[in-house]
Design a protein around this motif. Structure first.
Motif, mmCIF file in Angstrom:
data_model
loop_
_atom_site.group_PDB
_atom_site.id
_atom_site.type_symbol
_atom_site.label_atom_id
_atom_site.label_comp_id
_atom_site.label_asym_id
_atom_site.label_seq_id
_atom_site.Cartn_x
_atom_site.Cartn_y
_atom_site.Cartn_z
ATOM 1 N N GLU A 1 4.917 1.800 8.777
ATOM 2 C CA GLU A 1 3.759 0.914 8.940
ATOM 3 C C GLU A 1 2.668 1.625 9.741
ATOM 4 O O GLU A 1 1.474 1.512 9.441
ATOM 5 C CB GLU A 1 4.154 -0.399 9.642
ATOM 6 C CG GLU A 1 5.162 -1.252 8.873
ATOM 7 C CD GLU A 1 4.636 -1.821 7.557
ATOM 8 O OE1 GLU A 1 3.475 -1.579 7.194
ATOM 9 O OE2 GLU A 1 5.425 -2.512 6.863
ATOM 10 N N LYS B 1 -5.216 3.886 6.368
ATOM 11 C CA LYS B 1 -6.307 2.892 6.290
ATOM 12 C C LYS B 1 -7.475 3.226 7.229
ATOM 13 O O LYS B 1 -8.559 2.670 7.079
ATOM 14 C CB LYS B 1 -5.758 1.503 6.584
ATOM 15 C CG LYS B 1 -4.919 0.956 5.425
ATOM 16 C CD LYS B 1 -4.197 -0.277 5.857
ATOM 17 C CE LYS B 1 -3.410 -0.900 4.702
ATOM 18 N NZ LYS B 1 -2.412 -1.845 5.173
ATOM 19 N N GLY C 1 0.835 -5.294 6.748
ATOM 20 C CA GLY C 1 1.669 -6.490 6.621
ATOM 21 C C GLY C 1 3.102 -6.199 7.020
ATOM 22 O O GLY C 1 3.788 -5.405 6.379
ATOM 23 N N GLU D 1 0.949 3.899 7.526
ATOM 24 C CA GLU D 1 0.064 3.152 6.614
ATOM 25 C C GLU D 1 -1.284 2.846 7.295
ATOM 26 O O GLU D 1 -2.337 2.970 6.674
ATOM 27 C CB GLU D 1 0.763 1.854 6.178
ATOM 28 C CG GLU D 1 0.010 1.136 5.079
ATOM 29 C CD GLU D 1 0.760 -0.083 4.571
ATOM 30 O OE1 GLU D 1 1.950 0.037 4.210
ATOM 31 O OE2 GLU D 1 0.137 -1.172 4.542
ATOM 32 N N LYS E 1 9.973 -4.183 -0.770
ATOM 33 C CA LYS E 1 9.272 -4.544 0.472
ATOM 34 C C LYS E 1 7.781 -4.822 0.210
ATOM 35 O O LYS E 1 7.213 -5.814 0.662
ATOM 36 C CB LYS E 1 9.452 -3.425 1.507
ATOM 37 C CG LYS E 1 8.800 -3.694 2.833
ATOM 38 C CD LYS E 1 7.583 -2.830 3.036
ATOM 39 C CE LYS E 1 6.702 -3.350 4.135
ATOM 40 N NZ LYS E 1 5.430 -2.661 4.220
ATOM 41 N N GLU F 1 5.606 -8.338 0.347
ATOM 42 C CA GLU F 1 4.354 -8.440 1.106
ATOM 43 C C GLU F 1 3.247 -9.037 0.237
ATOM 44 O O GLU F 1 2.463 -9.875 0.677
ATOM 45 C CB GLU F 1 3.970 -6.991 1.453
ATOM 46 C CG GLU F 1 3.448 -6.755 2.835
ATOM 47 C CD GLU F 1 3.055 -5.284 2.984
ATOM 48 O OE1 GLU F 1 3.910 -4.392 2.768
ATOM 49 O OE2 GLU F 1 1.892 -5.030 3.315
ATOM 50 N N SER G 1 0.811 -1.225 0.000
ATOM 51 C CA SER G 1 0.000 0.000 0.000
ATOM 52 C C SER G 1 0.840 1.268 0.000
ATOM 53 O O SER G 1 1.953 1.290 0.536
ATOM 54 C CB SER G 1 -0.860 0.055 1.264
ATOM 55 O OG SER G 1 -1.400 -1.182 1.584
#
Ligand SMILES: C=C(O[C@H]1C=CC=C(C(=O)O)[C@@H]1O)C(=O)O
Ligand SMILES: [Mg+2]
Length: 459
Positions: free
Chosen positions: A438, A445, A428, A441, A302, A306, A280
């Motif tokens: 992360e 979301k 992930g 991310e 990366k 994933e 993403s």
């Protein structure tokens, strides 16, 4: 129209009740087009205690269910999908269905928790590890054609009929219940420190070879000035996330709701479809930036890594039951309003699975929600993730009397509990994950649910 319609349903059901010896009866009739979110909003006013909403990502099939005539619920672990499938088949045998030649009948709709081995917390009290139901009234809209399916227990149609009469009176009058979004009082990201610790520990465990990938999720909790009504959130999700699966499952006044871009599996005769979605990046603020971010995602080691775990697992699962499996050799971009993903569609031909649920049993959880290898990853999530996922990241969807159906993965979702709302997001983790990226991310979301709740940059 609506008044005549009520009489027709009543007459029909009485007629069928007299003729049948089976414990359940079901009847399908064509219907003038109705706004499905409006239909959904009328549920509680007509004293239906349960309601659900399903819209697929192409908006071709929309189901709205009110009330519950039959429910299959289990706290079993390994066997939960199989148990639901078996009970559904038995129910179909016990039901007389009259459809006037229309290709529609009753459906079973519901969902499953992410991990049946995770003990329930109070938050998910109303959501067992598996719960699917046959609604008393089902509005189905397929390719623009609407039908209504009424399903009742033989000899007990009166109570449902009274509710249906109220429903049709309201539909006829066209009066919309007046609901608006209450203002948000508090927004709190839960256990961020523990989540960071879990991410760091997981990265270390990946380096030491314990597993290859683990998806770790977190929660944000919001408090509102008043009760948050599901139909308001649903309408906003429908406008804001037009290319996602839209789902809502409400019971005991609590509603699990979301707009997920991720198909788990669809079965249509002997054809089977699935989607690999993992990897993403946010959308760009300009066309140029957006294209640059997309290009970066398509080539980022990366994220490709994933994504690859998901492709590998879904391919294997489909090949085990399908004669032929087709998928493009490399991922494409799926651009959603707030985020872009790596995306690989999968088609399986000549599928031997006994029903959609046996496919769900094979495929849940994919490494887009669990990890690789599956058992070790799910065990890690159970131990280190500071969260009861409940139905978040679990399968949600429907099945028909032939065993066909479709399930999405219940991400980009939240749980409405009166004035309180929980929203969830995961990402992930692989060996070269950076905890801060992360974290960012998961923030991206959260946006679809936050905007639907009126808590966004645009408000
Ligand atoms: C677990 C979630 O997203 C999954 C689906 C697409 C991309 C993902 C990712 O890039 O990490 C996740 O695997 C979520 O949205 O809560
Ligand atoms: Mg990711």
């Amino acid at each position: 129209m609506a008044i005549l319609y009520q009489h027709k349903i009543r007459e029909r059901l009485h007629l069928i009740e007299k003729r049948t010896k089976r414990p359940f009866i079901s009847w399908t009739e064509e219907l003038n087009d109705v706004d499905p979110v409006y239909f959904f909003s009328l549920g509680p006013i007509c004293s239906f205690r349960e309601r659900f909403f399903w819209g697929d990502r192409t908006n071709e099939t929309v189901y709205v269910g009110l009330g519950c005539t039959y429910v299959i619920e289990t706290e079993e672990k390994e066997e939960r999908f199989h148990t639901v499938e078996t009970q559904w088949k038995q129910w179909v045998e016990q039901t007389d269905h009259y459809s006037n030649g229309i290709k529609m009948g009753p459906i079973l709709f519901g969902g499953f928790s992410f991990d049946p081995y995770k003990p329930h917390t109070e938050k998910w009290r109303a959501f067992p590890h598996a719960k699917m139901l046959v609604p008393a009234v089902l509005l189905a809209s397929k390719g623009g054609k609407a039908t209504l399916t009424v399903t009742v227990r033989s000899g007990q149609s009166e109570e449902t009929m009274e509710k249906i009469e109220t429903l049709f009176r309201l539909l006829h009058e066209g009066r919309a219940p007046i609901h608006s979004l209450p203002s948000v009082r508090k927004y709190e990201e839960k256990q961020t420190e523990q989540w960071f610790d879990a991410v760091k520990q997981t990265i270390a465990n990946i380096h030491s070879g314990k597993f290859d990938k683990v998806v770790l999720a977190r929660e944000a909790r919001l408090s509102f000035a008043d009760r948050v009504e599901a139909s308001v959130v649903l309408r906003r999700l429908r406008e804001q996330q037009p290319f996602s699966y839209l789902f809502a499952f409400e019971q005991e006044g609590q509603c699990f709701i979301g707009a997920s871009p991720e198909q788990l599996v669809k079965k249509e005769g002997d054809a089977c479809y699935s989607t690999c979605l993992a990897g993403s990046i946010r959308r760009g603020k300009t066309v140029q930036e957006d294209e640059q971010l997309g290009e970066w995602l398509l080539h980022d080691e990366k994220n490709l890594h994933e994504h690859h775990f998901v492709v590998q697992m879904i391919k294997e699962a489909m090949e085990a039951v399908c004669e032929r499996v087709y998928m493009p050799p490399s991922p494409q971009l799926l651009k959603l309003p707030n985020i872009q993903h790596l995306y690989t569609p999968v088609i399986g031909e000549h599928c031997r699975a006994s029903s959609i649920l046996s496919m769900v049993a094979k495929m849940h959880p994919t490494p887009a929600l669990g990890g690789t290898p599956r058992e070790a990853a799910v065990k890690e999530i159970r131990e280190v993730e500071p969260l009861d996922r409940g139905w978040y990241a679990g399968p949600i969807g429907w099945m028909d009397t032939e065993g066909n159906g479709e399930f999405a993965v219940a991400i980009r979702s939240g749980l409405l509990q009166g004035q309180e709302v929980s929203i969830f997001a995961g990402c992930g983790i692989v060996g070269d994950s950076d905890p801060i990226s992360e974290y960012e991310e998961t923030k991206v979301k959260f946006i679809p649910m936050l905007s639907a709740l009126g808590v966004g940059q645009d408000e």
